[in-house]
Design a protein around this motif. Structure first.
Motif, short mmCIF file in Angstrom:
data_model
loop_
_atom_site.label_atom_id
_atom_site.label_comp_id
_atom_site.label_asym_id
_atom_site.label_seq_id
_atom_site.Cartn_x
_atom_site.Cartn_y
_atom_site.Cartn_z
N GLY A 34 0.83 -1.19 0.00
CA GLY A 34 0.00 0.00 0.00
C GLY A 34 0.86 1.24 0.00
N ALA A 35 0.49 2.22 -0.79
CA ALA A 35 1.24 3.47 -0.86
C ALA A 35 0.61 4.50 0.06
CB ALA A 35 1.25 3.99 -2.30
N VAL A 36 1.41 5.05 0.96
CA VAL A 36 0.90 6.08 1.85
C VAL A 36 1.23 7.46 1.32
CG1 VAL A 36 1.02 6.95 4.22
CG2 VAL A 36 1.20 4.50 3.79
N GLY A 37 2.28 7.58 0.52
CA GLY A 37 2.66 8.86 -0.04
C GLY A 37 4.13 8.87 -0.33
N ALA A 38 4.58 9.84 -1.16
CA ALA A 38 5.98 9.93 -1.52
C ALA A 38 6.81 10.15 -0.27
CB ALA A 38 6.18 11.09 -2.49
N LEU A 68 10.65 -6.81 7.96
CA LEU A 68 10.98 -6.17 6.69
C LEU A 68 10.13 -4.94 6.44
CD1 LEU A 68 11.18 -9.36 4.43
CD2 LEU A 68 13.04 -8.24 5.69
N SER A 69 10.69 -3.98 5.73
CA SER A 69 9.94 -2.82 5.28
C SER A 69 10.57 -2.30 4.00
CB SER A 69 9.91 -1.71 6.34
OG SER A 69 11.22 -1.24 6.60
N LEU A 70 9.75 -1.68 3.17
CA LEU A 70 10.26 -1.08 1.95
C LEU A 70 10.92 0.26 2.27
CD1 LEU A 70 7.36 -1.76 -0.56
CD2 LEU A 70 9.65 -2.72 -0.61
N PRO A 71 11.99 0.61 1.56
CA PRO A 71 12.64 1.90 1.79
C PRO A 71 11.76 3.05 1.32
CG PRO A 71 13.58 0.83 -0.13
CD PRO A 71 12.67 -0.18 0.52
N ALA A 72 12.01 4.22 1.87
CA ALA A 72 11.28 5.41 1.46
C ALA A 72 11.63 5.77 0.02
CB ALA A 72 11.62 6.58 2.37
N LEU A 73 10.64 6.27 -0.70
CA LEU A 73 10.85 6.74 -2.07
C LEU A 73 11.23 8.21 -2.08
CD1 LEU A 73 7.79 5.10 -3.85
CD2 LEU A 73 10.18 4.45 -4.12
N PRO A 74 12.01 8.63 -3.08
CA PRO A 74 12.25 10.06 -3.22
C PRO A 74 10.93 10.80 -3.42
CG PRO A 74 13.74 8.79 -4.62
CD PRO A 74 12.71 7.83 -4.09
N ARG A 77 8.10 10.49 -6.45
CA ARG A 77 8.45 9.35 -7.30
C ARG A 77 7.49 8.20 -7.02
NH1 ARG A 77 11.48 10.79 -11.62
NH2 ARG A 77 13.36 11.95 -11.02
N PRO A 78 6.75 7.71 -8.01
CA PRO A 78 5.81 6.61 -7.79
C PRO A 78 6.51 5.26 -7.78
CG PRO A 78 5.72 7.30 -10.07
CD PRO A 78 6.68 8.24 -9.39
N ARG A 79 5.90 4.29 -7.18
CA ARG A 79 6.45 2.95 -7.18
C ARG A 79 6.16 2.25 -8.50
NH1 ARG A 79 2.76 -1.07 -5.49
NH2 ARG A 79 0.68 -0.29 -5.03
N PRO A 80 6.88 1.17 -8.83
CA PRO A 80 6.64 0.45 -10.08
C PRO A 80 5.21 -0.04 -10.20
CG PRO A 80 8.67 -0.27 -9.06
CD PRO A 80 7.98 0.60 -8.05
N GLY A 81 4.66 0.02 -11.39
CA GLY A 81 3.31 -0.48 -11.62
C GLY A 81 2.22 0.51 -11.33
N SER A 82 2.56 1.68 -10.77
CA SER A 82 1.54 2.67 -10.45
C SER A 82 1.41 3.69 -11.57
CB SER A 82 1.89 3.37 -9.13
OG SER A 82 3.10 4.08 -9.25
N ASP A 83 0.34 4.47 -11.54
CA ASP A 83 0.15 5.52 -12.52
C ASP A 83 1.30 6.51 -12.47
OD1 ASP A 83 -2.25 4.39 -13.23
OD2 ASP A 83 -3.45 5.68 -11.93
N GLY A 84 1.71 6.99 -13.61
CA GLY A 84 2.80 7.94 -13.66
C GLY A 84 4.17 7.30 -13.72
N ASN A 85 4.23 5.98 -13.80
CA ASN A 85 5.51 5.28 -13.89
C ASN A 85 5.42 4.21 -14.98
OD1 ASN A 85 8.02 4.15 -13.47
ND2 ASN A 85 7.71 3.72 -11.29
N PRO A 86 5.22 4.63 -16.25
CA PRO A 86 5.01 3.67 -17.34
C PRO A 86 6.22 2.78 -17.62
CG PRO A 86 5.34 5.87 -18.23
CD PRO A 86 5.18 6.02 -16.74
N LEU A 87 7.42 3.22 -17.29
CA LEU A 87 8.62 2.41 -17.50
C LEU A 87 8.86 1.44 -16.35
CD1 LEU A 87 11.11 5.02 -19.00
CD2 LEU A 87 9.62 3.41 -20.20
N GLU A 88 8.03 1.51 -15.31
CA GLU A 88 8.10 0.61 -14.15
C GLU A 88 9.47 0.64 -13.49
OE1 GLU A 88 5.56 -3.06 -14.65
OE2 GLU A 88 5.95 -2.55 -16.74
#
Length: 268
Positions: A34-38, A68-74, A77-88
């Protein structure tokens, strides 16, 4: 320790071309991040044992991985597979997406979670295949390779490599060039006596919907050690998981499947 997995979220479909090329060997799972935000880290919480095929009892041999936890995104910047990241693209540091070593492991001093060369990655395969693997990586859009390895008290050796390319298309191109798929494991891993075959016991539990996985096992008769191998394609990144153990009992299935599941979820 209970199995680690991801918090639910609405899965984002891959582009149609990717869907056509994905191998339908996975079962559907409600295990996506789940994405909470950038700039926010994502947690991987526990799941019921019975939710993961083959991992159902207290004495099933699973390894004790840390929380385990995923690192913070810049920012922005969207995560792979989400809208706005067509190159994944994976915008997080690739090294932070490597699965950490479990409790009791002796970490490989040469594979401590940092960057490695194409030559080091190619060393996992038979010598005859190494030059063409290195050439393909150097002439393509490879950005980085991160790797971590360890050995467990029972002698099981584990190595994980994450290869990031310029786009999901480029990661697919490498997979195709090395003949990795539902009918072929591609280049044979080092120390195998013959061809690997698809692992029919693999049920795809814990799969993230925007990824594809190919899981193989060395059938009997094998040499002094049995090899298990898996590839995970997740957007611009290809993961290789290799495990082996000497002895008549071969390489345990449960911790191998567990490792593939957790690495898959970190990349999803």
């Amino acid at each position: 320790m209970s199995e680690q997995t991801a918090t639910p979220a609405v899965p984002v479909p891959r582009p149609p071309r990717r869907m056509l090329r994905a191998v339908a060997r996975w079962t559907t799972a409600v295990l996506v991040f789940g994405a909470v935000g950038a700039g926010t880290a994502y947690g991987i919480t526990s799941m019921e044992r019975t939710d993961v095929p083959g991992l159902a009892t207290e004495s099933d041999g699973r390894w004790d991985y840390p929380k385990l936890s995923l690192p913070a995104l810049p920012a922005d910047r969207p995560r792979p597979g989400s809208d706005g990241n067509p190159l994944e693209i994976h915008y997080a540091d690739l090294r932070e997406l490597l699965l950490p070593a479990p409790a009791g492991a002796t970490v490989d001093k040469k594979l401590k979670g940092g960057w490695v060369t194409p030559e080091r990655f190619a060393s996992e395969f038979h010598e005859s295949a190494r030059p063409s693997i290195v050439t393909r990586l150097e002439e393509g859009t490879l950005r980085h390779i991160a790797a971590r390895g360890w050995t467990m008290p029972d002698g099981t050796s584990n190595r994980i490599y994450l290869l990031r390319f310029g786009s999901a298309e480029d990661a697919d191109a490498f997979r195709d060039a090395r003949f990795i798929g539902s009918s072929s494991p591609g280049d044979p891993p080092l120390d195998t006596q013959g061809d690997l075959e698809l692992d029919e016991s693999w049920k795809g539990g814990g799969k993230v919907d925007t990824t594809a996985s190919y899981v193989y096992v060395e059938p009997k008769p094998y040499g002094s050690a049995q090899v298990r191998e898996a590839y995970v394609i997740a957007g611009d990144t290809l993961a290789l998981v290799v495990q082996s153990r000497e002895g008549a009992g071969g390489t345990p299935r449960v911790p191998f499947h567990q490792t593939v599941i957790l690495q898959n979820q970190l990349l999803g």
